[in-house]
Each structure stands twice: as C-alpha cells, then as structure tokens.
Scaffold this motif. Structure first.
Motif, PDB file in Angstrom:
ATOM      1  N   GLY A   5       0.932  -0.994  -0.193  1.00 49.47           N
ATOM      2  CA  GLY A   5       0.011   0.065  -0.029  1.00 49.47           C
ATOM      3  C   GLY A   5       0.963   1.189   0.052  1.00 49.47           C
ATOM      4  O   GLY A   5       1.947   1.270  -0.587  1.00 49.47           O
ATOM      5  N   ASP A   6       0.405   2.223   0.333  1.00 45.62           N
ATOM      6  CA  ASP A   6       0.977   3.660   0.610  1.00 45.62           C
ATOM      7  C   ASP A   6       2.427   3.587   1.407  1.00 45.62           C
ATOM      8  O   ASP A   6       3.321   4.181   0.837  1.00 45.62           O
ATOM      9  N   ALA A  27      -8.812   4.367   4.814  1.00 46.47           N
ATOM     10  CA  ALA A  27      -8.808   4.088   3.401  1.00 46.47           C
ATOM     11  C   ALA A  27      -8.058   3.028   2.744  1.00 46.47           C
ATOM     12  O   ALA A  27      -7.069   3.227   3.178  1.00 46.47           O
ATOM     13  N   LEU A  28      -8.295   2.497   1.553  1.00 42.76           N
ATOM     14  CA  LEU A  28      -7.218   1.883   0.810  1.00 42.76           C
ATOM     15  C   LEU A  28      -6.587   2.828  -0.019  1.00 42.76           C
ATOM     16  O   LEU A  28      -7.118   2.880  -1.047  1.00 42.76           O
ATOM     17  N   ASN A  29      -5.733   3.600   0.556  1.00 40.78           N
ATOM     18  CA  ASN A  29      -5.294   4.801  -0.276  1.00 40.78           C
ATOM     19  C   ASN A  29      -4.406   4.568  -1.329  1.00 40.78           C
ATOM     20  O   ASN A  29      -4.507   5.247  -2.285  1.00 40.78           O
ATOM     21  N   PHE A  30      -3.768   3.496  -1.391  1.00 41.16           N
ATOM     22  CA  PHE A  30      -2.914   3.222  -2.539  1.00 41.16           C
ATOM     23  C   PHE A  30      -4.053   2.741  -3.699  1.00 41.16           C
ATOM     24  O   PHE A  30      -3.976   3.436  -4.948  1.00 41.16           O
ATOM     25  N   ILE A  31      -5.358   2.263  -3.347  1.00 41.34           N
ATOM     26  CA  ILE A  31      -6.313   1.663  -4.452  1.00 41.34           C
ATOM     27  C   ILE A  31      -6.830   2.933  -4.845  1.00 41.34           C
ATOM     28  O   ILE A  31      -7.366   3.245  -6.089  1.00 41.34           O
TER      29      ILE A  31
HETATM   30  C1  LIG Z   1      -3.633  -1.476  -0.421  1.00 43.37           C
HETATM   31  C2  LIG Z   1      -3.783   0.068   0.210  1.00 43.37           C
HETATM   32  O1  LIG Z   1      -4.299   0.820  -0.479  1.00 43.37           O
HETATM   33  O2  LIG Z   1      -3.267   0.143   1.441  1.00 43.37           O
HETATM   34  P1  LIG Z   1      -2.932   1.711   2.060  1.00 43.37           P
HETATM   35  O3  LIG Z   1      -4.298   1.929   2.353  1.00 43.37           O
HETATM   36  O4  LIG Z   1      -2.097   1.410   3.365  1.00 43.37           O
HETATM   37  O5  LIG Z   1      -2.218   2.397   0.958  1.00 43.37           O
END
Ligand SMILES: CC(=O)OP(=O)(O)O
Length: 608
Positions: free
Chosen positions: A392-393, A473-477
C-alpha cells in the motif's frame, strides 16, 4: 531383520532432515490431517520450533519473508482442505520474489483418499502452478527422502516446493537411520558467467555515444553496490533502483535517484523519461511495459539469468553475465568520462526532491500526515534495524522516507504485493534475528487482514514495533482509481478501528497518536517497551493525503525544447481537478520548492 533395527516415525525422520538443513522453525496452524507431523514436532521440540500462527496465510507469508531475509529455505504448513488453500497467497508471494520455501501440506489418511472424505480434495493440481516441485508422499519410507529433495529443489529454483503428506504416512515406523544426504552449502551461488572484453568494450562504446545514459539497478548487483557507485561516477551515469534493490547502493550516494514509476522519486521518473540509453543491470522490473516503453531509447541488458533477456524492451545489446563482475570489468576497461551536464542535472533534481521530502517530514501538521511518522521511525531506528513493510502507500512512503544504512534489512512483497505481509514479515525477522530491532509498518487495510497474529507476538514475547498508519481508506487503491478516470471512488473506504484497544486485548501495549506533538512520546515508549522485551503498537491516525504522484509528470521535446506536462488522464479526485500546469500541480502538493525538469536542464545545459 526389521526387529533388529531401531525404528522412528517417518514424520520424525522428516523433521530431522529439515533440522539437518538448518531449519529452526516451522510456521503453521494444525488440522486433524496434520497430526502425524504435529506429534513429531512435539517430539523434536528441542531442535525445531513449531511457531503457532493464527492463520495459515500468515504462516506462509512468514516463511516467504524468512526466506527473503535470510536467503535460506523456510518451512510452512497447512492441513488438508482449507488449511492447504489458505497457504496459497504466501506461496505465490514466495514464488514471485524468488524465495526458497517448502510447504508441508496435510492430506487425509491414504485409505480415505479418493473417497470423498471430509476435507479431502486433490491438492496437487492446485499447487501445480505455484510449485517448482510438487509431490504426494506414497510410503512412509519415502517421506524423508521427498522432503530432502523438496529442499534441494526449492534452493535450486529459488521457489516453492510442496510435499503433500497423507496423515498415516507420517505415523509409519521406518528404520532409524540418517536420511539427509551429505550437506553442501545450498546458499552458495552456482558459478555465474563473466562478460567478455568485447562485450564490455561494446557497452563502453555505446555509453560514449549516448548523451543521457541511465543505469537501472536490480538486486542482481548483490554486494557490488560500492563498485557500481564507482562506475556511476567514472562514467557519469545516474542510477535508478528497482524496489528489491533498495539498500544495495547507499541512499546517500548523490547519483542514486531511488525508484522509478509510481513509488518513484521525481528525479528517477524524469531521468527515465529523458534517457537515450537505459542499461538494466540484474534488474527484473514488473512495470517495464509501462516505464520502458514510454519513449524510445537504446537498451542494454546485463543479466545472469538468460530468460530475462528481451522481456522488458528490445535489445540493442545483451550481456549474459553476473552483475558485479560486469561492473568490475567495466571499471577496469573504461576511461573516466568528462563531467556530464545530464549527470549534474540528475543529481540536482534528486537533491531538490530530497529537500522537499525533508521539509514535509519536519513540519508540524494538524491533522497528522504520514511524513512526520517516518521522521520518528528514522529517529528511533537502529542502524541494523529490520523493517517489514506492508503493501500500500507505505511502500511508496518507505521508498521515499525510510533512511536505510547498509546494515539495515527490509522485507516487502515486491512482485505479488500481498496485502498483510507486515506482521508475518516482522515475526520472521524476530525469529531469525532475535537481537535486532524489528519494525512492522502497515496501513490499516493491510494490517486488519492479519491483525489476529498480534497474539503471536504476545505468545512468543517478540519485541516488535508495530506502526499502523490508519486513514480509513485503501489509499493506494484510491489513488489508482483516481488515475483511471473513474468518476467516483468505489469500495475503498474502510471503517476506522481502535487498533490500540484491540492490540491491548491481545496483550500488546499500544498508543494512538493524532498529532505531530504526540509522536515523540509514542516512539520513545515503543523503544522502552521493546527494549524490555515486549511488542508495542502505535496506531497513527493520519490523513488520506496523496503523496506527489511523480508518475503523472510527462516530459517531451517541442520545437527543440524540453517541456514538462501533467498527464492528460491525471484526475486527482478529492485533491484537485483539471490541473494542467506543472506549477499548479506542484502547488497542490505543497511543492513550491520543486524545480521543473526543463528548468534544471536549462540550468545545466542539457540539450534536447
Ligand atoms: C492497499 C492499500 O491501498 O493500502 P494503504 O491504504 O495502506 O495505501
């Protein structure tokens, strides 16, 4: 006659084979079909440790991480049915990052096989794709032999070997003799090819002809980082690293531009976008079809693995060679290049970028952002600390903000990007390097996929510093969705949780931090608790701010001049829309101090 011969359960003989290979622990969670091995683990517990994790996926990911960190074979297990299927993600993780792992898989007793028995399924076909070696044991006598072979195959192919064990096979009594064959050091590399003088001279000729050469360094460079720095200075070629190679060339070296693509530094992406010669050295880069094909350049590839050639880009020159011996020969046969405006511009671009990152790290922000969290990770990290970084991030942020020395180790899921690797990687780090400081750095999405295994940290009293960056949040996504022209986000917001409270319920001391001024005390406490031998967790409640997406900067030549633009599909929903000026783009990320590449090229006289 059999009666004159001492016997031993086949499962015990099998564990002795693993012991002889130096295996110190096995990660897993038992089911009924694995009882023969569990009984052997009890019998052999003084010599090999069963590490009880709370999900087979965690066990398999821990084994993958152990193999990545140590270079040695690591072992995981699951029982028949769901125990077996739960292993798959961790095994693919190992396969993709070329980690030698043996998976012992339970199967129902042989008389019940093929009888639609409880938890029975045909396991071998499922493992066929992930495994370099995949066998079901047919007799107790063959069990130790098959496991011995599995270890060799895992080493040879740097991959996953699967041994399916019908439960009765392990209980069978077999002669108590030595089963592991003579040991050789399997971590020793097979001799790798050297380059010829002609190949190196051709390379040097192409470098001389190039105006803007760049080296993409992969983990094939291994211990040759110092020699590569020397070559980079001598030939005036900046270095861009792949993710797995981070740390192999000192971060402090001015010509080290960091990573390319999304986890990139601004300098790495900009120099990639303008290079006229790319030299990939021992590099396996999963985003090659994006980054390598964005514009035309000449391409040289140096690799010890013949199947890698041409995978990334058509070849102008391919040299089948060990990376370091190539670099050493190139140093021997080359003359120093004159000072290069391109190299100077690359160094200045990276310096400018590093100063920007430092500014973000050092500022007081409310609400809390991720950069100051990294400031305190760097502050308390020992110079031989081990970092397990989840997907992820935090991958981008760690590439950018974590200050690594050559003594540090870090483990990531580079190619399979398996969410949830942070906790298992930290478990593996602590079991293998009990005297070193260990961090697990995970986002809230990834952590909550494996958080039950905080109990494992407590059970074994593992002093791990868990840093959870929570932004609901799944921030990377989220940012991937922003980049794919979606009109709105979908499915990426997650409920907030009180991770400190749940950590405490699993026996782990924990704090929640919400502002920069709480960080110092929290990280000091983490040191105090872990130095007293116990795990600790910091739940850092951060914003879902996007870090500057350098991959959205595009560089071109128009009317004989360098121009830099923001990608037309850039659509940072929630940040700012329809930005087309690079200055506005920088401003929206508090990056007024950044210089554009055309400005830098003009300053140093890099011609279009
Ligand atoms: C997979 C993902 O988006 O993780 P994160 O929120 O840590 O960026």
């Amino acid at each position: 006659m059999m009666s004159d011969v001492n016997t031993v359960p086949a499962s015990v003989a099998m564990l002795r084979v693993l012991e002889s290979w130096g295996v110190k622990q096995i990660y897993g969670y038992p089911g009924g079909s694995f009882s023969s091995t569990m009984s052997a683990l009890e019998q052999e517990k003084e010599r090999i440790q069963y590490v009880q994790v709370r999900h087979e996926q965690v066990g398999a990911l821990a084994a993958a991480a152990e193999a990545k960190l140590t270079g040695k074979v690591a072992v995981t297990f699951g029982s028949a049915g769901p125990g077996a299927t739960n292993l798959l993600t961790g095994l693919y993780d190992a396969r993709e990052d070329h980690a030698p792992v043996v998976a012992l898989v339970g199967q129902v007793p042989s008389p019940n096989m093929n009888m639609n028995y409880f938890q029975e399924f045909s396991e071998q076909p499922m493992f066929e794709d992930v495994a370099v070696y995949n066998r079901t044991v047919m007799t107790p006598e063959s069990l130790p032999w098959v496991v011995d072979k599995a270890v060799r195959e895992a080493y040879k192919h740097q991959g996953v070997a699967v041994v399916v064990i019908p439960n009765d096979m392990g209980f069978g009594e077999i002669p108590d003799v030595e089963y592991a064959s003579a040991m050789i050091d399997e971590t020793k590399e097979a001799p790798l090819p050297d380059p010829t003088n002609e190949e190196v001279d051709k390379f040097l000729e192409m470098v001389k002809e190039a105006k803007r050469p760049l080296i993409h360094v992969g983990r094939g460079i291994k211990d040759g980082g110092d020699q590569l720095v020397e070559l980079s200075k001598k030939l005036q070629i900046p270095l861009v690293m792949t993710g797995l190679a981070k740390g192999l060339v000192p971060d402090e070296y001015e010509g080290n531009l960091g990573m390319a693509n999304r986890a990139a530094s601004k300098a790495a992406d900009e120099m990639f976008a303008t290079a006229d010669l790319v030299i990939a050295i021992g590099a396996d880069f999963p985003f090659a079809n994006l980054v390598y094909r964005s514009h035309d350049f000449k391409f040289i590839q140096i690799d010890a693995d013949r199947v890698q050639f041409g995978r990334h880009h058509y070849l102008d020159l391919g040299i089948w060679s060990d990376a370091t011996s190539f670099v050493e020969k190139a140093l021997d046969r080359s003359e120093a290049a004159p000072e290069s405006p391109w190299f100077k511009a690359a160094v200045a671009d990276m310096q400018n970028w590093s100063e920007y990152l430092d500014m973000l790290t050092n500022r007081d922000v409310s609400p809390l952002e991720f950069e100051p969290v990294y400031k305190h990770i760097n502050r308390i990290a020992k110079d031989d600390a081990i970092f397990s970084i989840d997907v992820g991030d935090n991958i981008i942020n760690s590439f950018r903000h974590l200050k690594l020395t050559k003594k540090n180790k870090w483990v990531i899921s580079a190619l399979f990007a398996s969410m949830g690797v942070g906790v298992p990687g930290a478990l593996a780090a602590k079991f293998n390097y009990p005297d070193r400081q260990v961090f697990n750095i995970s986002g809230d999405g990834a952590y909550s996929m494996v958080m039950q295994d905080l109990i494992t940290e407590t059970k074994y009293q593992l002093p791990i510093i868990n840093v959870i960056t929570s932004n609901e949040a799944l921030n990377f996504i989220k940012n991937s969705q922003a980049d794919t022209d979606m009109n709105d986000y979908s499915g990426i917001f997650i409920e907030g949780q009180d991770f400190a409270m749940s950590a405490k319920s699993m026996g782990v001391e924990a704090v929640t931090v919400r502002s920069t001024d709480e960080l110092e005390a929290a990280f000091d406490k983490a040191v105090e608790v872990t130095e007293a031998g116990k795990p600790f967790l910091i739940d850092a409640k951060i914003t879902d701010k996007r870090s500057l997406p350098v991959e959205d900067l595009l560089i071109d030549v128009e009317d004989g001049k360098w121009v830099e633009k923001v990608a037309p599909n850039y659509n940072a929903v929630g940040v700012m829309e329809h930005i087309d000026s690079v200055r506005d783009f920088f401003d929206s990320y508090d990056a007024q101090s950044l210089k554009t590449l055309p400005e830098l090229f003009e300053e140093f006289g890099v011609e279009a």
